[in-house]
Design an enzyme around this catalytic site. Sequence first.
Site, PDB file in Angstrom:
ATOM      1  N   ASP A   1       6.113   1.331   5.114  1.00  0.00           N
ATOM      2  CA  ASP A   1       6.287   2.502   5.268  1.00  0.00           C
ATOM      3  C   ASP A   1       5.405   3.137   6.254  1.00  0.00           C
ATOM      4  OD1 ASP A   1       6.591   5.343   4.914  1.00  0.00           O
ATOM      5  OD2 ASP A   1       6.856   5.183   2.784  1.00  0.00           O
ATOM      6  N   HIS A   2       5.995   3.577   7.588  1.00  0.00           N
ATOM      7  CA  HIS A   2       5.020   4.017   8.535  1.00  0.00           C
ATOM      8  C   HIS A   2       4.052   5.415   8.335  1.00  0.00           C
ATOM      9  CE1 HIS A   2       8.516   6.875   9.221  1.00  0.00           C
ATOM     10  NE2 HIS A   2       7.404   7.863   9.740  1.00  0.00           N
TER      11      HIS A   2
ATOM     12  N   HIS B   1       8.474   7.617   1.288  1.00  0.00           N
ATOM     13  CA  HIS B   1       7.312   8.706   1.897  1.00  0.00           C
ATOM     14  C   HIS B   1       6.796   9.711   0.914  1.00  0.00           C
ATOM     15  CE1 HIS B   1       8.844   7.213   5.445  1.00  0.00           C
ATOM     16  NE2 HIS B   1       9.737   7.926   6.091  1.00  0.00           N
TER      17      HIS B   1
END
Length: 504
Positions: free
Chosen positions: A190-191, A253
């Site tokens: 998950d960036h 996120h």
Amino acid sequence: MTKDPQPQRKPENCAFVIFGASGDLTHRLVIPSLYNLAAENLLPEKFCVVGVARKGMSNDELRDSLMQGLREHATRPVDDVVAQQLLQCVTFVEADPKDPPSFDALREHLDALECSRGTGGNRLFYLATPPAAFAPTARELGRTGLMKEDNGAWRRLVVEKPFGTDLASARALNAELLKIMEEHQIYRIDHYLGKETVQNILVMRFANGMFEPIWNRNHIDHIQITVEERLGVGHRGGFYDATGALRDMVPNHLFQLLSLVAMEPPTRFEARAVRNEKAEVLAAIQPQSEAEALKNSIRAQYVGGRVGSEELSDYRGTPEVNPDSTTETFVALKLAIDNWRWAGVPFYLRTGKALASKRTEVAIKFKQAPLAMFSGTPIDRLSQNFLTIGIAPTESIELQFNAKLPGPSVSIDGVEMKFRYGDYFKAEPSTGYETLIYDCMIGDNILFQRADAIEAGWRAVQPLLDAWKKAGAGGLELYRAGSDGPLGADELLRRDGRSWRKFT
């Protein structure tokens, strides 16, 4: 005065295999991240990149394409010497899960490279592909023995989001992967967790004695988590209409931010302990009935308007979007965490597209101070005490509190103390993926989600998916592009006597 950071160790020698090498993600983020690591001398001494795609091309064609993408998407000036050193080790293999012999050829290619490059049998497989290819690709990696760890060599699989589309599909994908490999080999990326400010939430909470004693229901009134985007859906109409804001943003996120803010202190700062606590807090999100889910959520869709200098048409007018679509482009939620620390503290989450501003932040609202000493005076309306962790567009930490205005009378106003990363630390701009890719190569999975955490996140939003599906267009609000979002989002907090933090 800043201290020089401790030197980072180099990863072990390895082969980096990118499925979807011709795609946007590889060109926009993966290769620029590898370039930044190379520029910082943080790639292995013996290293090679293997690009895999279904459509054939030569090694030189792939290298030229990746260089073009690097020049377009690099976050810093491109040094041709560094770029050429990185790209000269790139080779291409045509492979498709529907063609099993092509994966046998991939295995032979990797075996040959390990002899010529001396990578020691370590392999990192990166699935930069559409989600539908995750399980078929993993099955072929398992069939060919490419995920088998032996003779001291490691094998790791990086899986991009979205990881499933609901609880059932996430469980099925987890089960599929865990038939083929062990949990420690899977890196669900998950960036958002590559951003410095997100990682700093742990440090801020647990390395400072001033915060943790007041980080509980006795002192915190509520917590707001906001991810707003100015962009509309753009050219992703088909994907987005099948996904929506909830699936696209919340289980990954926003829940990652929630878990870092709400988790209990880990016994030590290492992957197993941290991931245990993150999974526990997601599992403690209070289950909701479908009726409660409808009451505690707002979903909305944008109509035409102006965002800055750009005119956006109605979401339903976007190419590949159903003209009668009920897919939400904005969602706001009220959640509760059922444990001792957070009992009675609401968590408000919101995210949306085509909004007036771009920002990602976590705002912790502290309880109001007792006002008895100020009763009957004009200063009985004090400014709210917020601790705000800014993630985008500015990485910052801000504390809002009350202070006396200069002058003979006692007048109070809200003031702010601000810490901005860019002002204090001198660091090269990054994509946000560098830390995550580096951690994959050194085997540190502290920033990656575990199977139980993934499923806990989907379990929390499943009642919303079910309730909205049954409701159809009922309850779907509209908001104008370029606005602050639907009125219902404000009402969600207003009925609790609260309001969203104003963004300036």
